[in-house]
Design a protein around this motif. Structure first.
Motif, PDB file in Angstrom:
ATOM      1  N   LYS A 248       0.851  -1.165   0.223  1.00 20.04           N
ATOM      2  CA  LYS A 248      -0.059   0.138  -0.071  1.00 20.04           C
ATOM      3  C   LYS A 248       1.098   1.467  -0.391  1.00 20.04           C
ATOM      4  O   LYS A 248       1.873   1.098   0.753  1.00 20.04           O
ATOM      5  N   ASP A 249       0.343   2.237  -1.119  1.00 25.38           N
ATOM      6  CA  ASP A 249       1.525   3.514  -1.216  1.00 25.38           C
ATOM      7  C   ASP A 249       3.060   3.259  -1.132  1.00 25.38           C
ATOM      8  O   ASP A 249       3.948   3.626  -0.583  1.00 25.38           O
ATOM      9  N   SER A 250       3.611   1.799  -2.297  1.00 18.06           N
ATOM     10  CA  SER A 250       4.712   1.265  -1.807  1.00 18.06           C
ATOM     11  C   SER A 250       5.479   0.610  -0.857  1.00 18.06           C
ATOM     12  O   SER A 250       6.563   0.960  -1.108  1.00 18.06           O
ATOM     13  N   GLU A 251       3.968   0.559   0.247  1.00 18.06           N
ATOM     14  CA  GLU A 251       5.079   0.222   1.012  1.00 18.06           C
ATOM     15  C   GLU A 251       5.117  -1.644   1.219  1.00 18.06           C
ATOM     16  O   GLU A 251       3.265  -1.763   1.267  1.00 18.06           O
ATOM     17  N   MET A 252       6.111  -2.450   1.466  1.00 20.75           N
ATOM     18  CA  MET A 252       5.461  -3.892   1.489  1.00 20.75           C
ATOM     19  C   MET A 252       5.143  -4.279   2.880  1.00 20.75           C
ATOM     20  O   MET A 252       5.365  -3.858   4.030  1.00 20.75           O
ATOM     21  N   LEU A 253       4.015  -4.595   2.594  1.00 23.58           N
ATOM     22  CA  LEU A 253       2.928  -4.982   3.903  1.00 23.58           C
ATOM     23  C   LEU A 253       3.442  -6.481   4.402  1.00 23.58           C
ATOM     24  O   LEU A 253       2.808  -7.527   5.080  1.00 23.58           O
ATOM     25  N   ALA A 254       3.434  -7.374   3.424  1.00 21.71           N
ATOM     26  CA  ALA A 254       3.146  -9.109   3.514  1.00 21.71           C
ATOM     27  C   ALA A 254       3.388  -9.884   2.165  1.00 21.71           C
ATOM     28  O   ALA A 254       3.923  -8.941   0.946  1.00 21.71           O
ATOM     29  N   TYR A 255       3.798 -10.744   2.231  1.00 22.80           N
ATOM     30  CA  TYR A 255       4.519 -11.732   1.124  1.00 22.80           C
ATOM     31  C   TYR A 255       4.249 -12.966   1.314  1.00 22.80           C
ATOM     32  O   TYR A 255       3.264 -13.561   2.563  1.00 22.80           O
ATOM     33  N   ALA A 256       3.880 -13.376   0.381  1.00 26.73           N
ATOM     34  CA  ALA A 256       3.197 -15.127   0.288  1.00 26.73           C
ATOM     35  C   ALA A 256       4.137 -15.810  -1.166  1.00 26.73           C
ATOM     36  O   ALA A 256       3.507 -15.256  -1.808  1.00 26.73           O
ATOM     37  N   TYR A 257       4.307 -17.190  -0.819  1.00 28.67           N
ATOM     38  CA  TYR A 257       4.432 -17.853  -2.045  1.00 28.67           C
ATOM     39  C   TYR A 257       3.769 -19.355  -1.902  1.00 28.67           C
ATOM     40  O   TYR A 257       3.431 -19.845  -0.339  1.00 28.67           O
ATOM     41  N   ALA A 258       3.907 -19.672  -3.065  1.00 29.68           N
ATOM     42  CA  ALA A 258       3.914 -22.067  -3.207  1.00 29.68           C
ATOM     43  C   ALA A 258       4.178 -22.112  -3.168  1.00 29.68           C
ATOM     44  O   ALA A 258       5.099 -21.417  -4.495  1.00 29.68           O
TER      45      ALA A 258
END
Length: 172
Positions: free
Chosen positions: A61-71
């Protein structure tokens, strides 16, 4: 969350991913790591996941990383080729804002599009927030391994949860 953007991870995200993961390594039991990978190691991991055709997503949001996920494939044997394991980490400041639900929902869709039919969550420490997130996204409890980890001076369980990605009736 308004203005939340979910997109495929880029190499330029490696440091932000590292920072999110390092926080969880230092303060939580979802990861049994005692130190997290370097940004260079994250780059290698991201490249390996992408080259396999599997999803690695970020929420910002607004170029700020809030989370990541992968499989990734659940196990490297051919029989598991249609079963993936997910990994999702939300920045501490973004917890409880719906970011995890939105990102996990997108990961489920992306994993399905990648050819996976089952998704497994391996939840270190049986983290209540992670169990709740996965339950909210229609995962069911598939098992618990008791006292398999040790971190912060205590024994920890690992909880397994599972979700069908095919839409088939599991009782059929």
């Amino acid at each position: 969350m308004p203005d939340l953007r979910i997109r495929p991870a880029r190499d330029s995200d490696a440091r932000a991913i590292q920072a999110i993961y390092d926080y969880h390594v230092a303060h939580g039991t979802a990861s049994f790591d005692s130190t997290g990978p370097s940004a260079a190691e994250w780059l290698e991991k991201m490249a390996a996941i992408r080259s396999s055709g599997w999803p690695f997503l970020v929420a910002e949001k607004d170029s700020e990383m809030l989370a990541y996920a992968y499989a990734i494939v659940f196990r490297p044997r051919a029989a598991y080729a249609r079963t993936c394991e997910n990994s999702i980490y939300v920045a501490d400041a973004a917890r409880g804002m719906g970011v995890g639900s939105a990102l996990l929902g997108s990961l489920i869709d992306a994993a399905r599009a990648s050819g996976f039919e089952q998704m497994i969550a391996v939840i270190g420490g049986g983290e209540p927030a992670s169990v709740a997130l996965h339950a909210k996204c229609e995962f069911f409890h598939a098992g618990r391994l008791r006292n398999v980890g040790f971190k912060f001076g205590r024994k920890l369980d690992t909880v397994y949860m599972q979700r069908d990605l095919t839409g088939e009736d599991p009782s059929a």
